[in-house]
Design a protein around this motif. Structure first.
Motif, mmCIF file in Angstrom:
data_model
loop_
_atom_site.group_PDB
_atom_site.id
_atom_site.type_symbol
_atom_site.label_atom_id
_atom_site.label_comp_id
_atom_site.label_asym_id
_atom_site.label_seq_id
_atom_site.Cartn_x
_atom_site.Cartn_y
_atom_site.Cartn_z
ATOM 1 N N ARG A 21 81.266 55.800 81.785
ATOM 2 C CA ARG A 21 79.814 55.744 81.547
ATOM 3 C C ARG A 21 79.433 55.851 80.069
ATOM 4 O O ARG A 21 78.539 55.128 79.607
ATOM 5 C CB ARG A 21 79.119 56.836 82.354
ATOM 6 C CG ARG A 21 77.584 56.772 82.269
ATOM 7 C CD ARG A 21 76.926 57.785 83.206
ATOM 8 N NE ARG A 21 77.155 57.430 84.606
ATOM 9 C CZ ARG A 21 77.912 58.132 85.448
ATOM 10 N NH1 ARG A 21 78.536 59.223 85.032
ATOM 11 N NH2 ARG A 21 78.055 57.752 86.700
ATOM 12 N N PRO A 22 80.089 56.727 79.268
ATOM 13 C CA PRO A 22 79.681 56.823 77.857
ATOM 14 C C PRO A 22 79.802 55.519 77.082
ATOM 15 O O PRO A 22 79.136 55.352 76.055
ATOM 16 C CB PRO A 22 80.647 57.888 77.295
ATOM 17 C CG PRO A 22 81.035 58.713 78.476
ATOM 18 C CD PRO A 22 81.109 57.740 79.619
ATOM 19 N N LEU A 23 80.628 54.590 77.562
ATOM 20 C CA LEU A 23 80.811 53.335 76.840
ATOM 21 C C LEU A 23 79.548 52.471 76.853
ATOM 22 O O LEU A 23 79.408 51.575 76.020
ATOM 23 C CB LEU A 23 81.984 52.556 77.425
ATOM 24 C CG LEU A 23 83.361 53.226 77.334
ATOM 25 C CD1 LEU A 23 84.406 52.406 78.081
ATOM 26 C CD2 LEU A 23 83.771 53.421 75.879
ATOM 27 N N GLY A 24 78.667 52.713 77.798
ATOM 28 C CA GLY A 24 77.450 51.901 77.871
ATOM 29 C C GLY A 24 76.163 52.663 77.672
ATOM 30 O O GLY A 24 75.081 52.063 77.659
ATOM 31 N N THR A 25 76.248 53.982 77.499
ATOM 32 C CA THR A 25 75.036 54.800 77.445
ATOM 33 C C THR A 25 74.101 54.405 76.305
ATOM 34 O O THR A 25 72.878 54.328 76.484
ATOM 35 C CB THR A 25 75.410 56.290 77.320
ATOM 36 O OG1 THR A 25 76.170 56.667 78.472
ATOM 37 C CG2 THR A 25 74.173 57.150 77.228
#
Length: 286
Positions: free
Chosen positions: A34-38
């Motif tokens: 998830r952090p890759l697109g936040t």
């Protein structure tokens, strides 16, 4: 560099072979990745009633998040090259339970008109760097957007900012069979958009304006457990070769990869993997 048709064929073959790993780890990828697109999601700020396109949707987790943000009257459409991943996305997020959500299996560079177009915005997590023809692909995306629409995407910067990516390959490689050819230079791959000047040239040539490319650093928190290490292996080029070897070979690949990742170990028994990204934003002429 191979011609565009050859690169498209290579892309299709690679993602067809790699897709089973993504499908197997879909829930884990939604959580750990998830952090890759936040940053792109935060910049985009999808609003209720909007129509959003998700390019490189994989098994659908990001598209489902977009659909939730634009509910109840909006719509999110995910498109991905891998038919099996799109089929998995449809199974994970059935239309009867997610009425504002749909998926298309297609090459964004050649698909033409997408259902739901024109869109108000486009989101892409770690996919634009994988286009065989970046200008053509981004132009096709722009053609699916209304005037004044927003684009927000993330891509990896370079290998030095993402050292764990190579470790997931190098750890597994001695214990599995032959790997597919690794991308060189500007061929589709994790670091093909490492140079911000190239990103700006591509999007400008594709018809976008107001292009910005900003560095963004995140940390992936990955549990120190075999299934999580396997997720890292199966996300990349060792995926198909890893699945083809007997369990003993798979265990050796996981152990070796875990050994290389030990430098990123943190108190509490997980890995803290530094990811250096570009946050790319732009709009269509209004």
């Amino acid at each position: 560099m191979p011609d565009t048709a050859s690169l498209r064929a290579r892309n299709l073959a690679f993602w067809t072979q790699t897709a089973p790993g993504w499908i197997r780890h879909a829930d884990r990828h939604d959580e750990l990745g998830r952090p890759l697109g936040t940053a792109a999601m935060d910049w985009l700020r999808p609003r209720p009633g909007e129509r959003i396109l998700d390019v490189g949707c994989g098994c659908g987790g990001t598209t489902a998040a977009l659909a939730e943000a634009v509910a109840p009257t909006g719509r999110a459409v995910g498109v991905d090259l891998a038919e099996s991943m799109v089929a998995a996305a449809r199974r994970r997020f059935p239309r009867d339970r997610h009425p504002g959500l749909s998926f298309v299996a297609a090459d964004i560079e050649t698909v033409g008109a997408l259902p739901g177009a024109p869109f108000d915005a486009v989101f892409s997590r770690m996919a634009l760097m994988l286009l065989a023809d970046p200008v053509g692909g981004c132009a096709a995306i722009r053609g699916s957007l209304r005037p004044g629409a927003r684009l927000a995407a993330t891509v990896f910067r370079d290998g030095a900012a993402n050292p764990w990516l190579a470790m997931a390959v190098l750890g597994a490689a001695p214990h599995v069979g032959a790997l597919p050819p690794l991308p060189l230079g500007e061929e589709p791959g994790p670091f093909s958009f490492a140079e911000p000047a190239r990103i700006e040239r591509v999007l400008t040539a594709a018809g976008f304006e107001g292009v910005t490319v900003q560095p963004h650093d995140v940390t992936l928190r990955v549990p120190d457990e075999p299934d999580a290490v396997e997720w890292l292996i199966e996300m990349g080029p060792a995926s198909a070769a890893y699945r083809a070897v007997p369990p003993a070979g798979q265990a050796a690949a996981r152990s070796a990869t875990a050994g290389l990742l030990a430098r990123f170990g943190a108190p509490g028994g997980d890995y803290r993997l530094p990811a250096g990204l570009w946050l790319i934003t732009a709009t269509t002429p209004g």
